[in-house]
Design a protein around this motif. Structure first.
Motif, PDB file in Angstrom:
ATOM      1  N   ILE A 108       1.621   1.824   2.400  1.00  0.00           N
ATOM      2  CA  ILE A 108      -0.039   1.024   1.799  1.00  0.00           C
ATOM      3  C   ILE A 108       0.102   0.199   1.179  1.00  0.00           C
ATOM      4  N   TYR A 109      -0.433  -0.600   1.319  1.00  0.00           N
ATOM      5  CA  TYR A 109      -0.332  -2.496   0.884  1.00  0.00           C
ATOM      6  C   TYR A 109      -1.878  -2.080  -0.423  1.00  0.00           C
ATOM      7  N   MET A 110      -0.908  -3.008  -1.787  1.00  0.00           N
ATOM      8  CA  MET A 110      -1.894  -3.238  -2.772  1.00  0.00           C
ATOM      9  C   MET A 110      -1.509  -5.193  -3.356  1.00  0.00           C
ATOM     10  N   THR A 111      -2.617  -5.466  -3.093  1.00  0.00           N
ATOM     11  CA  THR A 111      -3.097  -7.155  -4.424  1.00  0.00           C
ATOM     12  C   THR A 111      -4.114  -6.354  -5.412  1.00  0.00           C
ATOM     13  N   ASN A 149       4.279   7.795   2.137  1.00  0.00           N
ATOM     14  CA  ASN A 149       4.502   7.151   0.298  1.00  0.00           C
ATOM     15  C   ASN A 149       5.487   6.212   0.360  1.00  0.00           C
ATOM     16  N   LYS A 150       5.296   5.125   0.606  1.00  0.00           N
ATOM     17  CA  LYS A 150       5.907   3.638   0.771  1.00  0.00           C
ATOM     18  C   LYS A 150       4.791   3.517   0.105  1.00  0.00           C
ATOM     19  N   PHE A 151       4.749   2.348  -1.164  1.00  0.00           N
ATOM     20  CA  PHE A 151       4.104   1.526  -1.028  1.00  0.00           C
ATOM     21  C   PHE A 151       4.893   0.531  -1.471  1.00  0.00           C
ATOM     22  N   TYR A 152       3.723  -0.538  -1.682  1.00  0.00           N
ATOM     23  CA  TYR A 152       3.943  -1.842  -2.225  1.00  0.00           C
ATOM     24  C   TYR A 152       3.099  -3.245  -1.838  1.00  0.00           C
ATOM     25  N   ILE A 153       3.436  -3.940  -3.075  1.00  0.00           N
ATOM     26  CA  ILE A 153       2.464  -4.438  -3.421  1.00  0.00           C
ATOM     27  C   ILE A 153       2.896  -5.882  -3.465  1.00  0.00           C
ATOM     28  N   ILE A 154       1.623  -6.710  -2.702  1.00  0.00           N
ATOM     29  CA  ILE A 154       1.790  -8.064  -1.853  1.00  0.00           C
ATOM     30  C   ILE A 154       1.310  -9.363  -3.634  1.00  0.00           C
ATOM     31  N   LEU A 171       0.735   8.476  -8.867  1.00  0.00           N
ATOM     32  CA  LEU A 171       0.544   9.328  -7.783  1.00  0.00           C
ATOM     33  C   LEU A 171       2.107   9.183  -7.136  1.00  0.00           C
ATOM     34  N   ILE A 172       2.685   7.712  -7.152  1.00  0.00           N
ATOM     35  CA  ILE A 172       4.248   7.660  -6.870  1.00  0.00           C
ATOM     36  C   ILE A 172       5.264   8.957  -6.893  1.00  0.00           C
ATOM     37  N   LYS A 173       5.052   9.351  -7.870  1.00  0.00           N
ATOM     38  CA  LYS A 173       5.992  10.528  -8.949  1.00  0.00           C
ATOM     39  C   LYS A 173       5.307  11.579  -7.945  1.00  0.00           C
ATOM     40  N   ILE A 174       4.009  12.003  -7.753  1.00  0.00           N
ATOM     41  CA  ILE A 174       4.033  13.197  -7.101  1.00  0.00           C
ATOM     42  C   ILE A 174       4.323  12.896  -5.397  1.00  0.00           C
ATOM     43  N   LEU A 175       3.845  11.683  -5.201  1.00  0.00           N
ATOM     44  CA  LEU A 175       4.084  12.422  -3.614  1.00  0.00           C
ATOM     45  C   LEU A 175       5.746  11.507  -3.387  1.00  0.00           C
ATOM     46  N   ASP A 176       6.385  11.760  -4.170  1.00  0.00           N
ATOM     47  CA  ASP A 176       7.891  11.165  -4.389  1.00  0.00           C
ATOM     48  C   ASP A 176       8.394  10.121  -3.823  1.00  0.00           C
TER      49      ASP A 176
END
Length: 218
Positions: A108-111, A149-154, A171-176
């Motif tokens: 899941i990617y974020m900017t 549950n793998k998050f990435y910030i670009i 959210l990251i904590k809830i999803l481990d």
């Protein structure tokens, strides 16, 4: 050369920065955010915009292959140019030479712009917790995301990375889950801003012809 750029609003910060940096005179039109959840309407929306704009020599469509929406467009009024990428995330991850970093298809990617959009959805765990309580929110989110549950910030350098990290913490904590920061040079947008759009990195459809399908490939 008069240029119209059609873009998803999730590219807004990076595109505006590139255009300003290179003193581009291109006209930009951002598509409605609702198209994210109504992808079948993207192609007819694009075609309508193309048909209505008769004063441009070229129209750059930055949606790439997103949802197959750019296939079968008739270049009725101008040449159509589309980046050789799967979607806008590839556009952001590309380096200065438009080389695309391999990405996790389950990530899941974020900017900054993507974060703003997703805060209107269930990714806004803090809002959901406030509405229904922590336990119910956690259960709902785990059922929705399952193994995602793998998050990435670009990190493109045009927004506050720390703000997004803080916003995703619950959210990251809830999803481990995990969070990684990736560099984003948004090379395709730089090429668009300086008008350097060659066949090496862009699909170019002459006026009067129809765009092809962009291969789905990560």
């Amino acid at each position: 050369m008069p240029t119209l750029i059609l873009s998803c609003p999730t590219l807004e910060q990076e595109l505006n920065h590139a255009l300003k940096l290179h003193n581009s005179s291109a006209t930009v039109q951002y598509l409605p955010a609702r198209l994210h959840s109504d992808m079948q309407d993207i192609r007819p929306t694009l075609q309508k915009i193309i048909d209505e704009n008769t004063t441009f020599d070229q129209i750059v469509i930055l949606l790439s292959g997103c949802g197959g929406s750019t296939a079968g467009l008739f270049a009725r009024t101008a040449k159509i140019i589309i980046p050789k990428t799967h979607d806008c995330l590839d556009i952001l991850l590309a380096d200065e030479n438009c080389q695309i970093t391999n990405r996790n298809p389950d990530g899941i990617y974020m900017t900054g712009s993507w974060y703003k959009y997703h805060m209107q959805t269930l990714l806004n765990a803090n809002k959901l917790i406030d509405e229904i309580g922590y336990e119910k929110a956690a259960e709902k989110l785990r059922n929705i995301f399952k193994t995602l549950n793998k998050f990435y910030i670009i990190d493109t350098g045009v927004f506050d990375v720390e703000e997004i990290k803080m916003g995703l913490t619950s959210l990251i904590k809830i999803l481990d889950g995990t969070l990684k920061i990736l560099p984003g040079k948004y090379g395709f947008l730089q090429k668009v801003a300086i008008g350097e759009m060659t066949k090496e990195n862009f699909y170019i459809t002459p006026k009067g012809e129809v765009t092809g399908k962009i291969p789905y490939k990560f």
